[in-house]
Scaffold this motif. Structure first.
Motif, mmCIF file in Angstrom:
data_model
loop_
_atom_site.group_PDB
_atom_site.id
_atom_site.type_symbol
_atom_site.label_atom_id
_atom_site.label_comp_id
_atom_site.label_asym_id
_atom_site.label_seq_id
_atom_site.Cartn_x
_atom_site.Cartn_y
_atom_site.Cartn_z
ATOM 1 N N VAL A 168 0.838 -1.200 0.000
ATOM 2 C CA VAL A 168 0.000 0.000 0.000
ATOM 3 C C VAL A 168 0.872 1.247 0.000
ATOM 4 N N LYS A 169 1.918 1.214 0.798
ATOM 5 C CA LYS A 169 2.854 2.341 0.835
ATOM 6 C C LYS A 169 3.470 2.575 -0.542
ATOM 7 N N ASP A 170 3.779 1.490 -1.233
ATOM 8 C CA ASP A 170 4.376 1.602 -2.569
ATOM 9 C C ASP A 170 3.397 2.196 -3.566
ATOM 10 N N TRP A 171 2.130 1.766 -3.519
ATOM 11 C CA TRP A 171 1.213 2.301 -4.531
ATOM 12 C C TRP A 171 0.850 3.746 -4.240
ATOM 13 N N PHE A 172 0.868 4.146 -2.984
ATOM 14 C CA PHE A 172 0.689 5.565 -2.679
ATOM 15 C C PHE A 172 1.816 6.375 -3.330
ATOM 16 N N GLN A 173 3.034 5.907 -3.168
ATOM 17 C CA GLN A 173 4.175 6.625 -3.734
ATOM 18 C C GLN A 173 4.106 6.667 -5.260
ATOM 19 N N LEU A 187 8.235 0.540 -8.159
ATOM 20 C CA LEU A 187 6.932 0.679 -7.509
ATOM 21 C C LEU A 187 5.830 0.046 -8.354
ATOM 22 N N ALA A 188 5.962 0.120 -9.665
ATOM 23 C CA ALA A 188 4.964 -0.498 -10.546
ATOM 24 C C ALA A 188 4.947 -2.014 -10.353
ATOM 25 N N ASP A 189 6.136 -2.620 -10.222
ATOM 26 C CA ASP A 189 6.202 -4.067 -9.947
ATOM 27 C C ASP A 189 5.482 -4.400 -8.642
ATOM 28 N N PHE A 191 3.174 -2.677 -7.157
ATOM 29 C CA PHE A 191 1.748 -2.410 -7.299
ATOM 30 C C PHE A 191 1.026 -3.564 -7.996
ATOM 31 N N LEU A 192 1.628 -4.104 -9.054
ATOM 32 C CA LEU A 192 1.011 -5.221 -9.764
ATOM 33 C C LEU A 192 0.945 -6.469 -8.881
ATOM 34 N N THR A 193 1.958 -6.664 -8.046
ATOM 35 C CA THR A 193 1.945 -7.776 -7.084
ATOM 36 C C THR A 193 0.791 -7.597 -6.096
ATOM 37 N N TYR A 194 0.595 -6.354 -5.651
ATOM 38 C CA TYR A 194 -0.470 -6.038 -4.700
ATOM 39 C C TYR A 194 -1.852 -6.285 -5.327
ATOM 40 N N LEU A 195 -2.039 -5.822 -6.564
ATOM 41 C CA LEU A 195 -3.326 -6.029 -7.225
ATOM 42 C C LEU A 195 -3.635 -7.515 -7.384
ATOM 43 N N ALA A 196 -2.608 -8.291 -7.699
ATOM 44 C CA ALA A 196 -2.806 -9.740 -7.836
ATOM 45 C C ALA A 196 -3.253 -10.341 -6.508
ATOM 46 N N TYR A 197 -2.704 -9.814 -5.405
ATOM 47 C CA TYR A 197 -3.106 -10.301 -4.081
ATOM 48 C C TYR A 197 -4.584 -9.998 -3.816
ATOM 49 N N VAL A 198 -5.000 -8.748 -4.091
ATOM 50 C CA VAL A 198 -6.398 -8.383 -3.842
ATOM 51 C C VAL A 198 -7.326 -9.193 -4.740
ATOM 52 N N LEU A 233 -12.213 -0.696 -4.630
ATOM 53 C CA LEU A 233 -12.776 -0.305 -3.333
ATOM 54 C C LEU A 233 -11.928 -0.863 -2.190
ATOM 55 N N ILE A 234 -11.606 -2.140 -2.263
ATOM 56 C CA ILE A 234 -10.804 -2.782 -1.220
ATOM 57 C C ILE A 234 -9.431 -2.116 -1.131
ATOM 58 N N SER A 235 -8.799 -1.911 -2.277
ATOM 59 C CA SER A 235 -7.454 -1.346 -2.303
ATOM 60 C C SER A 235 -7.419 0.039 -1.672
ATOM 61 N N THR A 236 -8.444 0.841 -1.938
ATOM 62 C CA THR A 236 -8.431 2.217 -1.462
ATOM 63 C C THR A 236 -8.790 2.310 0.013
ATOM 64 N N ILE A 237 -9.678 1.456 0.492
ATOM 65 C CA ILE A 237 -9.963 1.432 1.931
ATOM 66 C C ILE A 237 -8.723 0.969 2.697
ATOM 67 N N LEU A 238 -7.994 0.033 2.124
ATOM 68 C CA LEU A 238 -6.732 -0.385 2.750
ATOM 69 C C LEU A 238 -5.740 0.769 2.804
ATOM 70 N N LEU A 239 -5.757 1.639 1.795
ATOM 71 C CA LEU A 239 -4.889 2.821 1.834
ATOM 72 C C LEU A 239 -5.269 3.710 3.008
ATOM 73 N N GLY A 240 -6.567 3.966 3.188
ATOM 74 C CA GLY A 240 -7.010 4.827 4.279
ATOM 75 C C GLY A 240 -6.582 4.299 5.635
ATOM 76 N N GLY A 241 -6.759 2.989 5.852
ATOM 77 C CA GLY A 241 -6.430 2.410 7.151
ATOM 78 C C GLY A 241 -4.956 2.217 7.387
ATOM 79 N N ASN A 242 -4.208 2.004 6.294
ATOM 80 C CA ASN A 242 -2.772 1.766 6.423
ATOM 81 C C ASN A 242 -1.961 3.045 6.335
ATOM 82 N N ASP A 243 -2.568 4.132 5.883
ATOM 83 C CA ASP A 243 -1.778 5.325 5.600
ATOM 84 C C ASP A 243 -2.450 6.603 6.107
ATOM 85 N N THR A 244 -3.598 6.947 5.595
ATOM 86 C CA THR A 244 -4.183 8.261 5.870
ATOM 87 C C THR A 244 -4.542 8.439 7.348
#
Length: 397
Positions: A168-173, A187-189, A191-198, A233-244
């Protein structure tokens, strides 16, 4: 004299307020060459633009891929427009449909039920950290409870929390912070790993639903939502809880310690949290696109232009907040800030974010009443287009 925004400079993320005040007085509609956008800085104008989605469209406003190199975009492929269908990045009628779906998980009862879980997560953390007498507030205290609460809400297994936090930190950056070309590719690598996880998480919940947000949203695929919308939706809520949310807590604790307002009296907790969000917001604003020529304060914003609604500036507008640079713990209208947006795009998770901030301050104040800044440290903010947060904050008690 500083002539433009410069999100890569230390002054901009740390204390841009003299610059923003000058814009409010002299150039309230400011054409920023650095941002490639027009900037609205007055509270009334920011609020009006939030409330006017027909002229100030959200469609594509979070897709910051214009800052990416061609090589990075090629690597991302279709995901270069990530967030293209996220609820904060679309206009009605898609926005209405998406928000209705997400809101099912954020009822007042559901949010209230999370309070005790979040309090217990903070208590457990302090049971472990308390005997140390010192810590990095950001890395050791501020983030963990929010990350764990968000993971449980979404349905992320505990053993995957560190993985999610890192990615999440990587995709924010990647999308929301300027990066050199080589770093973009790394960071793109990630991010793609993260999307595959979700993607795998959504597929798992489709096969075996549980009592979590992912299962609820997955159950709506094909009727109200698409697979991509659920992933975003999942990815962005995870951003809020992990970062914002953790960033806002770090900013808030730093402010309270500097103002010698720690610990906060229980009766003032709610207002103190709002005043800290106003004066040190973790969210600095939102981008929009002008759908037509907009004339404002003698300036024409051409149709198709990118526009930054600077909530950071609006929260320091002296016509709304007298002596805006002064911290006033009982300021009557502290909650008139727009850290959570305004209008149809008011953050659906705002109630949960506020609850987390108040609860963390209550537990921390009770358990660590002698909290203080460690001497000799240089406090700096990370560089970002749309957010303010501390990479480190050393504290003692």
């Amino acid at each position: 004299m500083i002539e433009d925004f410069d999100v890569a400079s230390d002054w901009h993320v740390a204390s841009p307020y003299a610059f923003l005040a000058r814009l409010r007085h002299e150039r309230p509609v400011f054409a920023s060459e650095h941002l490639g956008a027009y900037v609205l800085t007055r509270h009334a104008d920011v609020r009006a633009a939030y409330g006017d989605p027909r002229r100030f469209s959200s469609k594509g406003s979070l897709t910051i891929s214009r800052s990416l190199t061609r090589e990075t975009r090629d690597k991302l492929g279709e995901h270069g427009s990530f967030l293209s269908s996220f609820v904060a990045n679309v206009d009605p009628p898609d926005h209405t449909r998406l928000r209705r779906s997400v809101s099912r998980a954020f009822t007042p009862r559901a949010v209230s039920a999370m309070e005790e879980t979040f309090r217990r997560l903070n208590e457990d953390l302090l049971d472990r950290i308390g005997p140390q007498g010192r810590a990095d507030f950001v890395t050791e205290i501020g983030h963990e409870p929010s990350i764990k609460l968000t993971a449980r809400f979404i349905g992320v297994p505990e053993e995957d929390e560190a993985f999610v936090q890192a990615h999440v930190k990587d995709w924010f950056q990647l999308f929301l912070s300027p990066q050199p070309p080589e770093r973009q590719l790394e960071l793109a690598d990630s991010f793609l790993t993260y999307l595959a996880y979700v993607d795998r998480l959504v597929a798992a919940r489709a096969e075996r639903p549980r009592d979590d947000f992912t299962s609820l949203m997955t159950s709506l695929i094909g009727t109200e939502l698409t697979h991509r919308e659920v992933v975003e939706l999942i990815s962005t809520i995870l951003l809020g809880g992990n970062d914002t949310v953790p960033n806002q807590l770090g900013n808030t604790v730093l402010r309270l310690l500097r103002e010698k307002a720690w610990p906060v009296e229980p009766a003032l907790l709610q207002n103190a949290a709002e005043e800290c969000m106003r004066i040190d917001g973790a969210s600095l604003g939102s981008f929009r696109y002008a759908t037509t020529d907009v004339m404002l304060h003698g300036v024409t914003i051409p149709a198709g232009s990118l526009v930054l609604l600077s909530t950071d500036s609006a929260a320091h507008d002296e016509t709304v907040f007298p002596e805006p640079e002064r911290f006033v713990i009982d300021r009557p209208n502290a909650d008139a800030h727009m850290v959570f947006g305004y209008g149809i795009h008011f953050c659906v998770g705002a109630a949960l974010g506020r609850l987390q901030l108040r609860t963390a301050l209550e537990v921390l104040g009770r358990r660590l009443p002698g909290l203080r800044l460690a001497p000799g440290q240089e406090i700096a903010y990370r560089r970002s287009i749309v957010g303010r947060g501390l990479p480190s904050l050393l504290v003692e008690w």
